[in-house]
Design a protein around this motif. Structure first.
Motif, short mmCIF file in Angstrom:
data_model
loop_
_atom_site.label_atom_id
_atom_site.label_comp_id
_atom_site.label_asym_id
_atom_site.label_seq_id
_atom_site.Cartn_x
_atom_site.Cartn_y
_atom_site.Cartn_z
N GLY A 3 -2.99 -9.53 3.97
CA GLY A 3 -1.68 -9.72 3.35
C GLY A 3 -1.64 -9.39 1.87
N GLU A 4 -2.73 -9.72 1.14
CA GLU A 4 -2.76 -9.43 -0.30
C GLU A 4 -2.71 -7.94 -0.56
N GLU A 5 -3.43 -7.17 0.24
CA GLU A 5 -3.42 -5.72 0.06
C GLU A 5 -2.05 -5.14 0.41
N ALA A 6 -1.47 -5.64 1.49
CA ALA A 6 -0.14 -5.16 1.88
C ALA A 6 0.90 -5.47 0.80
N ALA A 7 0.83 -6.67 0.25
CA ALA A 7 1.77 -7.04 -0.82
C ALA A 7 1.59 -6.15 -2.03
N PHE A 8 0.33 -5.84 -2.37
CA PHE A 8 0.06 -4.96 -3.50
C PHE A 8 0.67 -3.58 -3.26
N LEU A 9 0.46 -3.03 -2.05
CA LEU A 9 1.00 -1.70 -1.74
C LEU A 9 2.52 -1.70 -1.75
N VAL A 10 3.13 -2.74 -1.26
CA VAL A 10 4.60 -2.84 -1.29
C VAL A 10 5.07 -2.81 -2.74
N GLU A 11 4.39 -3.53 -3.62
CA GLU A 11 4.77 -3.56 -5.03
C GLU A 11 4.59 -2.18 -5.68
N VAL A 12 3.46 -1.54 -5.38
CA VAL A 12 3.20 -0.21 -5.95
C VAL A 12 4.28 0.78 -5.52
N PHE A 13 4.57 0.83 -4.23
CA PHE A 13 5.56 1.80 -3.76
C PHE A 13 6.97 1.44 -4.21
N ALA A 14 7.28 0.18 -4.31
CA ALA A 14 8.59 -0.22 -4.83
C ALA A 14 8.76 0.27 -6.26
N THR A 15 7.70 0.18 -7.06
CA THR A 15 7.74 0.64 -8.44
C THR A 15 7.86 2.17 -8.50
N LEU A 16 7.12 2.86 -7.65
CA LEU A 16 7.16 4.32 -7.65
C LEU A 16 8.53 4.87 -7.26
#
Length: 54
Positions: A3-16
């Motif tokens: 879940g931590e990795e998924a949350a990180f990726l969601v944040e990264v792509f949301a920012t991009l």
């Protein structure tokens, strides 16, 4: 995927993809003193110069 990795990726792509990168800037011209080049042209030139030799 944890879940931590998924949350990180969601944040990264949301920012991009939130629109802050939507406009074209002149950073390449300011830093390099020339306009940007298409990446496919760079790769084609490198291949012609045998940048990737066996």
């Amino acid at each position: 995927m944890p879940g931590e990795e998924a949350a990180f990726l969601v944040e990264v792509f949301a920012t991009l993809f939130d629109g802050r990168n939507a406009r074209v800037e002149d950073g390449v011209r300011r830093v390099l003193g020339r306009g940007p080049r298409d990446f496919s042209d760079v790769v084609r030139e490198a291949a012609a110069d045998r940048a990737w030799k066996e």
